[in-house]
Design an enzyme around this catalytic site. Structure first.
Site, PDB file in Angstrom:
ATOM      1  CG  HIS A 176      -1.951   0.999   1.317  1.00  0.00           C
ATOM      2  ND1 HIS A 176      -1.687   2.320   1.616  1.00  0.00           N
ATOM      3  CD2 HIS A 176      -3.292   0.907   1.144  1.00  0.00           C
ATOM      4  CE1 HIS A 176      -2.827   2.996   1.624  1.00  0.00           C
ATOM      5  NE2 HIS A 176      -3.814   2.167   1.334  1.00  0.00           N
ATOM      6  CG  ASP A 196       0.307  -2.364   6.253  1.00  0.00           C
ATOM      7  OD1 ASP A 196      -0.593  -2.443   7.107  1.00  0.00           O
ATOM      8  OD2 ASP A 196       0.159  -1.776   5.159  1.00  0.00           O
ATOM      9  CD  GLN A 198      -6.770  -4.802   3.658  1.00  0.00           C
ATOM     10  OE1 GLN A 198      -7.711  -5.582   3.829  1.00  0.00           O
ATOM     11  NE2 GLN A 198      -6.950  -3.528   3.370  1.00  0.00           N
ATOM     12  CE  LYS A 226      -7.551  -0.609   5.669  1.00  0.00           C
ATOM     13  NZ  LYS A 226      -8.355  -0.064   4.567  1.00  0.00           N
ATOM     14  CB  CYS A 230      -3.611   3.183  -1.735  1.00  0.00           C
ATOM     15  SG  CYS A 230      -4.692   4.610  -1.538  1.00  0.00           S
TER      16      CYS A 230
END
Length: 418
Positions: free
Chosen positions: A133, A210, A213, A236, A376
């Protein structure tokens, strides 16, 4: 009705999410397939936010009156919940930010200002991947530009996996930080964490993950990951917007300098110098996102009550079914892994020569909410030679019937554009 093994009781779960009853475009019920962008919020989270503002609203850590003490207890209680949710060794390793982007920027700036042995400078290298991202690309580009450090990255294979064939050439003795996504936000790829971290540890590099997700969809155990930093965001994972998390190893947080200065992050201040509070407060300057943290705590409670392992099993079943159904659509090309193995509940695709924005618009007219664009993650689109994709992403309330609605909608798109 299609029955799949491992599904949650979505009929019961969907009753907790008021927006899923929304109708659009002359009575069409919303089919919400944009969960990688943001999830919907259950009543339990909405109620927690309302209760905070109606009953406990005050600033934290600074007052001795009952409202301030209640607000502080709720805010710090949310930190306890998040620490337990990710199996952090200490609650003091959980830093609240406004989103994952801020968390990743915080790491990059801490390393840019740090002294040895953590300092990033012109003699060192930063490693990322081509599937990141933008929030895990731009901060490292900025750091590289400021310090002269060399920025390197892993490429992507034709089937949407990281190309680790040259891992020893990418991660070298000069590497100071390796930062990569656990799950791709555009392709759904689940990356081989152990392989990357093992190589980083061999050369003494720090690792930042990261998990934006990943945290909403699977068990996230920071001790098992063995990374040094993990970033994710609340919106999220059924929480409100405006709240993110950075987890970092305690000894690193103690040694690294703060990035933002102001109230609450100090120990003492004079006109000549300041000393700083211990972590996590050292990295939480100013009035924090109090209500948002309370909402995130409620979201953690909600997800934990269902069980992250059960959510992961549900999403795997939905994703496996979605891959199968989408591959039945003529002219459809999945960008990324074309099986459900080692992939999350996000599917990006192109449909012949129909522009993704046109696909998304026609689907929206049928009440189907998907994402279109480069998400993104523009380098991924450049890698595959496409301007954009259509992205469908699923969550704990997604159903096989919604997958069927998507496939039927895509047939309508194909007929519309003839």
């Amino acid at each position: 009705m299609t029955q799949l093994p491992g599904l949650l009781d979505t009929e019961a779960i969907r009753k907790d999410f008021p927006l899923l009853d929304r109708q659009v475009h002359d009575g069409k019920k919303v089919v919400y397939l944009d969960n990688a962008a943001t999830s919907q919020k259950p009543r339990q989270v909405l109620d927690a936010l309302n209760a905070y503002y109606e009953r406990h609203n005050a600033n934290v850590h600074r007052g001795v009156h009952v409202l301030a003490e209640e607000a502080t207890a709720l805010y710090e209680g949310a930190r306890d919940k998040v620490a337990a949710f990710i199996n952090a060794p200490s609650r003091d390793e959980v830093i609240f930010t406004k989103n994952a982007s801020e968390s990743l920027n915080l790491v990059a700036n801490m390393l840019g200002w740090a002294e040895e042995p953590y300092r990033v400078d012109r003699e060192t290298e930063i490693v990322i991947t081509e599937m990141e991202h933008h929030s895990n690309i731009v901060p490292w580009q900025l750091l590289s530009q400021r310090t002269g450090a060399k920025l390197k990255w892993f490429g992507i294979t034709d089937d949407g996996r990281l190309d680790l064939s040259n891992i020893e050439e990418i991660i070298t003795e000069q590497t100071k930080i390796v930062s990569f996504t656990l799950v791709s936000n555009i392709m759904g790829t689940i990356n081989p964490v152990e392989t990357i971290i093992r190589r980083a540890q061999e050369v003494g590099a720090l690792v930042c993950i990261d998990a934006s997700q990943a945290a909403p969809h699977m068990v996230l155990d920071v001790q098992a990951l063995q990374a040094d930093f993990v970033a994710f965001t609340g919106h999220k994972m059924c929480g409100p917007t405006g709240i993110g998390v950075l987890w970092g190893r305690q000894e690193l947080l103690e040694d690294l300098p703060p990035f933002l200065g102001g109230g609450e992050m100090i120990e003492t201040v004079s006109m000549h110098s300041s000393t700083y509070a211990p972590a996590p407060h050292k990295f939480e300057a100013g009035t924090p996102p109090i209500a948002q943290a309370v909402g995130l705590g409620a979201a953690v409670d909600y997800l934990s009550s269902i069980g992250m392992d059960h959510i992961a099993a549900h999403e795997h079943a939905i994703t496996e079914y979605a891959v199968k159904r989408l591959l039945e659509v003529p002219d459809l090309r999945i960008i990324g892994p074309s099986t459900a193995e080692d992939r999350g509940a996000t599917l990006s695709f192109t449909l012949g020569d129909i522009h993704p924005h046109d696909v998304g618009q026609v689907l929206d007219e049928q009440g189907i909410a998907v994402r279109v664009g480069h998400h993104c993650a523009r380098p991924v689109c450049l890698r595959f030679g496409i301007p954009a994709t259509t992205r469908a992403s699923f969550y704990l309330y997604s159903t096989p019937a919604e997958v069927d609605a998507l496939v039927e909608g895509l047939e309508h798109v194909r007929n519309f554009f003839g």
